[in-house]
Write a protein that holds these residues in place. Structure first.
Motif: not given
Lengths: 302, 297, 357
Positions: A113-116, A191-196, A202-210, A214-215
């Motif tokens: 929950s905290s990481s969410f 770094p934000r570039e990873l998210d970008e 084509g990853c959804s935010p959930f996929k990015i999170y997981w 997280m890793p």
């Protein structure tokens, strides 16, 4: 301070130099010795209670108090441990089991929950982000005692009192802002570039999170897990309020039972169980020292 | 509306657990608690409005409350400065680069991490027992042993000692802060004819001020919230003679022994306000003595 | 004011010896520059004089006093640090006055000195600011101000200009030189920049890997470098080093020919040093060769021409900017044997024509 005249011949130089060097080395050695002596003394005084506790847990009761200064037991009464284990109406297997159950779930719930929440605050844009963040930080200032009573009433009405639920469910609701803050700080460093890049893939935010955030956040997860473990294992007030049935007691509550009568007769067993109940924490500490110490220093310097 | 949802729904989904937690476990309870403080509520029957009765009683009639205030304040004012001083002194000794520093650091920190546990409180209870180790030890020096735990005069000191024993946590933070002071400043000061004492007061303390402030606030808040140790050592009711009646303990008793939830809520709010006042004072005075390096003037 | 004597000074860190027995006399009132590449030990040496590093062996004396065990605060010297080391929580005024307050000087005296330093360094209107509100150049001035108010017998500078941008550096160089002219106090100045060394020093000590390579005036170091290290370190652009060998009554270098030298030539590899401006372009010189131009660096007032010889050796020549040298052109280069520098197989100078210089 020597007021030596400047030496002129080479021999004089060497002599003077050697003299001063020897003097200085002597001074340094004395200073270092003094320092270490002071530190060792402090350490012994600091750790004496714990050392005494462990050794006392092996003593037969009549030796604990009468010969209080002779630390080392004359005979090792190993039986204190098994006897203490079963010394109360319910065996400690149950108590430690309860503690473990609650603690592990608390760790899982807290980390998730905290990481969410931290992910949302650190990586996503949304309406009300700043306000919610401020609100969350303000909960850090609320002492538990203020919300304890209404929470109790709430759980009472939900029929959760005398079960583990009031101790576990809040952890799944990011109730401890400290860990959210910890994770937010950590996520911000990635770094934000990873998210970008992931978004472009084509990853959804959930996929990015997981799959990405997280890793890469294992240090923060480890720190959060360790602290949650320690704090939950040691938690007393929560179980005290919500666990009425002895079968549900956690280790701290059980330990208190040993002392709640004014005349306690089984000291050895009590100490033995005390040692066992803090053993997990000490082990955690020894193994994860670096994380713990770094976590504290980080929280202090922001 | 649709755009609002589309933009926000991932974030809001992630925040759902926190939302629930915040309203159900934080905001709701705070408001409820405030409400309860103006009522009489024994759980079995619904709350009965009582206006300011609880607070009036607390401040005019209730001796136990006054005692608990005294005990709690005494604890805070004794333990926090002592803890910080030990923490700073040891941090400074360790900062000078000694061999084995990480071992010392870990050993000094160990009590901190065990501090809140029942086991340690139980241990402490036995150490300070009349027949316990402390008295035996004092006996070696010819000092008469006291009834540390059953004499109201001394009982609080045992808990203060327990708190100060746990100076490892602020010590770690001080260590980190000391490390952040550039060595060059000390060198320049040395060349500027400043002795060690002067260096300490002119450089170390001012540059450590933000850390001192942080530790001060944190430790003070923690001290006000102390519960477990007092509970265990006083067997749950602040004995002897309420000398260990910390506010948190009093609160617990009123709520879960006597089921006077209304009054207990009022006590909780008073505690909250006291903490808020202290924190506020600390922040307000910090203007004068805390210097932040990172400000751009 | 005082001179400084370093005798057989050694610095060891554990088993590693960083400075190997240096002897150095700093003359009272001179501006001595310690120069050398990174890691040569110049800062360490300076810090030992200051009292910030321990002297492993040997003695250091300031004036007549051996100061090995005298703490820095009692050596009556001032130091300017590379990163200024201003007290961040004190105003400029307090920064300047700090040392004097520690010495328990009377207030009017402190104020007088602070005001005067502020005037000399033109920081009068910065007095109430905190260091974080100052620019790099301003901070440097305050650091210097802090050093002068103490009116010490010795000034130490540890690469004070390294953190400034190029333009500011030139400006501060001039100001520091002006300061020295004004105060006349003994100054020891550490830098890795040989331009700073050459322009500011009364004498230069060139250090390399913990050894003193040469001590002398800028002219001495430029015109008579005592070994190949000093020869290539001092002077910008660098001296060209051409390898040669002993050959019947002279030294033979590829492409050019044999240079006749008075005196015996040792067996082994000989290095002949020619500074870029010492080549004869076109006709002239005792020996000459043809060279092909590979690169022309045009600087306005002059041109640096990079050439390659038939043997493959690469040289740099300073030429007039007016002659239109182009890449690919051929150039005739000549060497005057009396102007060249000769170094033996051990890297030390062979002083063949030194009496005539």
């Amino acid at each position: 301070m020597t007021d030596l005249a400047a030496p002129t011949t080479a021999d004089q130089v060497r002599e003077v130099a050697a003299q001063l060097r020897a003097q200085r080395q002597r001074q340094q050695r004395n200073a270092a010795l003094l320092k270490h002596a002071f530190l060792i003394l402090c350490t012994l005084i600091m750790l004496y209670p714990l050392i005494w506790l462990v050794l006392a847990s092996f003593k037969p009761d009549n030796q604990i108090f009468n010969q209080a200064l002779s630390l080392w037991p004359e005979e090792f009464k190993w039986q204190n441990y098994p006897e203490g284990w079963n010394g109360l109406a319910v065996s400690f297997t149950r108590f430690f089991g309860n503690s473990l159950f609650i603690t592990i779930l608390a760790v899982i719930g807290n980390v998730l929950s905290s990481s969410f929440a931290a992910y949302a605050f650190a990586r996503l844009e949304f309406n009300g982000k700043n306000i919610f963040f401020a609100m969350m930080m303000m909960t850090l200032m609320i002492p538990y005692h203020v919300v304890l009573i209404p929470q109790y009433i709430l759980f009472l009405n939900m029929g959760w009192v005398n079960s583990f639920l009031p101790l576990i469910v809040p952890k799944f609701l990011a109730s401890d802002a400290f860990f959210v803050f910890l994770m937010v700080q950590f996520f911000r460093q990635l770094p934000r570039e990873l998210d970008e890049a992931a978004m472009i893939d084509g990853c959804s935010p959930f996929k990015i999170y997981w799959a990405i955030i997280m890793p890469l956040s294992l240090p923060a997860v480890a720190t959060a897990s360790i602290f949650t473990f320690i704090w939950t294992w040691d938690d007393f007030l929560g179980p005290l309020v919500y666990l009425n049935n002895i079968d549900n007691y956690t280790a701290p509550l059980a330990l208190r039972m040993f002392t709640s009568q004014d005349s306690v007769s089984e000291y050895g067993q009590m100490f033995a169980m005390s040692v066992l109940s803090i053993l997990p924490i000490v082990l955690f500490f020894v193994v994860f020292q670096k994380f713990i110490i770094r976590g504290i220093a980080m929280s202090g310097l922001k | 509306m649709r755009k609002f949802l589309r933009r926000n729904w991932p974030a809001y989904t992630f925040l759902t657990p926190w939302f629930i937690g915040f309203f159900l476990l934080a905001l709701g309870p705070i408001l409820a608690s405030l409400y309860f403080s103006f009522t009489n509520y024994d759980v079995i029957n619904p709350p009965r409005w009582a206006g300011l009765e609880n607070y009036e009683f607390m401040f005019t009639v209730d001796d136990r409350f006054m005692t608990s205030l005294r005990v709690t304040f005494a604890f805070v004012f004794l333990s926090v400065p002592a803890k910080l001083v030990f923490a700073l002194v040891v941090a400074m000794v360790l900062d000078k680069g000694i061999r084995g520093i990480s071992i010392y650091r870990a050993l000094f920190y160990l009590p901190s991490i065990l501090g809140g546990s029942v086991a340690v409180a139980v241990l402490w209870h036995q150490l300070f027992d009349f027949h316990g180790v402390i008295n035996s030890f004092l006996g070696l020096f010819g000092i008469e042993g006291q009834y540390w735990l059953s004499d109201p005069q001394y009982s609080l000191y045992t808990i203060v000692l327990l708190a100060v024993w746990q100076f490892g946590s602020p010590m770690l933070i001080f260590l980190a802060g000391l490390r952040a002071i550039p060595q060059e400043l000390y060198e320049a000061a040395e060349i500027d004819a400043a002795g060690k004492v002067r260096q300490f007061f002119s450089i170390t303390i001012p540059l450590l001020a933000p850390v001192i402030f942080f530790n001060l606030v944190l430790q003070t808040i923690d001290a006000f919230k102390a519960f477990t140790q007092a509970f265990i050592i006083s067997s749950g009711d602040g004995r002897p003679l309420d000398s260990l009646l910390f506010m948190t303990l009093y609160l617990y008793q009123e709520a879960f022994t006597y089921f006077r939830m209304g009054y207990a809520s009022a006590l909780a709010w008073v505690l909250l306000i006291i903490i808020a006042i202290f924190t506020g004072i600390a922040f307000w005075t910090s203007k004068y003595w805390v210097h932040y390096e990172s400000e751009r003037g | 004011m005082a001179g400084v004597s370093l005798r057989e000074v050694v610095k060891r860190y554990g088993n590693v010896e960083a400075i190997h027995g240096i002897d150095l006399e700093v003359i009272d009132g001179e501006f001595l520059v310690l120069v050398g590449p990174s890691g040569c030990g110049k800062s360490t040496l300076l810090r030992m004089v200051a009292g910030l590093e321990e002297i492993t062996d040997g003695t250091i004396s300031i004036g007549d006093r051996v100061v090995n065990d005298v703490p820095a605060s009692q050596r009556n010297l001032s130091m300017v640090f590379q990163s200024y080391a201003l007290y961040p929580h004190m105003s400029v005024r307090r920064n300047l006055a700090f040392g004097l307050t520690n010495l328990k000087m009377p207030k009017p005296e402190i104020e007088r000195r602070v005001a005067e330093a502020a005037k000399i360094l033109q920081i009068g209107d910065l007095m109430e600011r905190k260091p974080r509100q100052l620019s790099g150049g301003q901070k440097q001035r305050v650091a210097i101000g802090r050093a002068i108010v103490r009116e010490p017998q010795l000034f130490l500078f540890d690469e004070p200009l390294s953190n400034l941008d190029a333009e500011l550096r030139v400006q501060m160089r001039v100001e520091l030189a002006g300061l020295y002219n004004r105060l006349g106090t003994t100054m020891i100045y550490v830098t890795h920049d040989q331009v700073e060394a050459m322009t500011m020093a009364s004498r230069i000590a060139v250090l390399s890997a913990g050894n003193l390579e040469q001590l002398g005036t800028p002219v001495e170091l430029y015109e008579r470098p005592q070994n190949t290290f000093v020869a290539t370190f001092i002077g910008s652009p660098k001296m060209n080093m051409i390898s040669g060998a002993a050959d019947k009554g002279g030294i033979t270098i590829p492409d050019f020919g044999t240079l006749e030298v008075p005196g015996s030539v040792p067996n082994g590899a000989i290095s002949v040093g020619v500074r870029p401006e010492q080549f004869c372009v076109g006709a002239g010189g005792d020996v000459s060769t043809k060279a092909k131009i590979t690169l022309v660096e045009y600087l306005g007032s002059e041109a640096f021409v990079h050439v390659v010889l038939s043997s493959g050796a690469k040289l740099m020549v300073k030429a007039s900017s007016h002659a239109a040298h182009k890449v690919g052109d051929e150039l005739v280069l000549g060497i005057n044997k009396a102007e060249a520098h000769y170094f033996g197989p051990d890297g030390l100078r062979l002083g063949y024509f030194d009496d005539d210089r």
